[in-house]
Design an enzyme around this catalytic site. Structure first.
Site, PDB file in Angstrom:
ATOM      1  N   THR A  99       0.869  -1.174   0.000  1.00 57.14           N
ATOM      2  CA  THR A  99       0.000   0.000   0.000  1.00 57.14           C
ATOM      3  C   THR A  99       0.904   1.220   0.000  1.00 57.14           C
ATOM      4  O   THR A  99       1.503   1.568   1.016  1.00 57.14           O
ATOM      5  CB  THR A  99      -0.930   0.007   1.220  1.00 57.14           C
ATOM      6  OG1 THR A  99      -1.794  -1.131   1.155  1.00 57.14           O
ATOM      7  CG2 THR A  99      -1.786   1.268   1.242  1.00 57.14           C
ATOM      8  N   LYS A 174      -7.489   1.432  -3.055  1.00 56.82           N
ATOM      9  CA  LYS A 174      -7.129   1.049  -1.694  1.00 56.82           C
ATOM     10  C   LYS A 174      -7.270   2.238  -0.740  1.00 56.82           C
ATOM     11  O   LYS A 174      -7.652   2.080   0.431  1.00 56.82           O
ATOM     12  CB  LYS A 174      -5.697   0.500  -1.648  1.00 56.82           C
ATOM     13  CG  LYS A 174      -5.188   0.130  -0.248  1.00 56.82           C
ATOM     14  CD  LYS A 174      -6.004  -0.980   0.396  1.00 56.82           C
ATOM     15  CE  LYS A 174      -5.526  -1.297   1.816  1.00 56.82           C
ATOM     16  NZ  LYS A 174      -4.219  -1.985   1.863  1.00 56.82           N
ATOM     17  N   LYS A 242       0.273   5.491   8.356  1.00 53.20           N
ATOM     18  CA  LYS A 242       1.016   5.591   7.099  1.00 53.20           C
ATOM     19  C   LYS A 242       0.057   5.638   5.924  1.00 53.20           C
ATOM     20  O   LYS A 242       0.183   6.479   5.018  1.00 53.20           O
ATOM     21  CB  LYS A 242       1.973   4.409   6.971  1.00 53.20           C
ATOM     22  CG  LYS A 242       2.830   4.399   5.708  1.00 53.20           C
ATOM     23  CD  LYS A 242       2.213   3.643   4.551  1.00 53.20           C
ATOM     24  CE  LYS A 242       2.122   2.159   4.813  1.00 53.20           C
ATOM     25  NZ  LYS A 242       1.609   1.422   3.619  1.00 53.20           N
TER      26      LYS A 242
END
Length: 293
Positions: A99, A174, A242
């Site tokens: 990701t 995502k 993150k």
């Protein structure tokens, strides 16, 4: 069954079982991990091959799968004299399960295309449990031909996968997932905190909500551990922050405001200040409990 010579780079809590599923399915898998101990343990468990560098792993493969942490990590394992691009032959394919930002994805995809290598960004949803059970949802970005080539490999551990669009589009999808997940967890935490403070039997209330319109994966899979104040598992708060940083940077580039996402990111910063950086993301309930004391 379609079989392939594969390399898997990155054996964290997600990559380790994903690479294991590929080996058990009959693919020829060579792994590399920055921490060699993880690679040794994986080889002993699954009886695949182990390489001494990302380049060496890629040289033995037609398709390389990666699952690392941050933009700088994927750039490092792809580039350089010991990187994937230096070892993978023209006609190869990189499938990135990390990701990361859409920007680094597009940059790296363009770089490797100069060597005749295709790229599919394929971030996943489902967490460690989904990786271990082979029940992940996968958002695929890339050319139609590259995504079609990746399909059967991904089917080894996917319960659902879809071609979203060109390179970077999988990463954008995502980001949508992480926006939705963060909101659901905060709503669940607030609902459970309200129930506790109102004197309800939360263990009776939550299963009922789980059978109605208020249900979610987070509720069904996390309310019991939340009730027991157990957070040493699952998807870490550090990693969620993150991911949300990537989301918020992309939103700024698009000129968008995501007020709830920004607020929940701040809430996760509070959890980190409690020492919960490695706690599961459901630890937002602990934050509320601490605030009410």
């Amino acid at each position: 069954m379609f079989m392939a010579a594969l390399a898997f780079i990155g054996l964290g809590v997600m990559g380790y079982p994903m690479a294991g599923h590929l080996q058990r399915a009959g693919h020829q898998v060579t792994v590399w991990n920055r921490s060699e101990a993880k690679a040794i343990a994986w080889q002993e468990q699954y009886h695949g091959q182990r390489a001494s560098s990302a380049r060496e792993a890629a040289a033995a493969a037609d398709i390389v799968l990666t699952c690392v942490g941050r933009d700088e990590d994927i750039a490092e394992v792809v580039r350089g004299s010991d990187g994937i691009a230096a070892g993978l032959k023209p006609g190869g394919l990189i499938i990135d399960h990390s990701t990361v930002s859409a920007a680094i994805t597009r940059t790296l995809a363009a770089e490797v295309s100069e060597h005749g290598i295709d790229w599919v960004d394929a971030p996943v949803s489902g967490g460690q449990q989904g990786a271990e059970n082979g029940q992940l949802s996968i958002f695929c970005g890339g050319s139609e031909a590259a995504v079609a080539r990746a399909h059967d490999v991904l089917a080894t551990y996917a319960k659902a996968q879809a071609h979203i669009g060109g390179c970077g589009q999988g990463q954008l999808a995502k980001m949508v997932n992480q926006i939705c997940v963060a909101g659901v967890i905060e709503g669940l935490a607030e609902g459970m905190h309200f129930a506790q403070q109102a004197g309800l039997d939360v263990a009776k209330v939550m299963p009922l909500i789980g059978q109605g319109a208020g249900s979610s994966w987070q509720l069904l899979n996390r309310y019991q551990t939340m009730l027991n104040d157990k957070y040493e598992h699952g998807f870490a708060v550090d990693w969620m922050r993150k991911d949300l940083a990537i989301v918020l940077a992309e939103a700024r580039a698009l000129g968008l405001q995501l007020p709830a996402t920004e607020m929940i990111d701040d809430f996760y910063a509070d959890v980190q200040s409690l020492g919960g950086g490695r706690w599961d993301t459901s630890s937002l309930l602990r934050r509320l409990q601490e605030k009410s004391r």
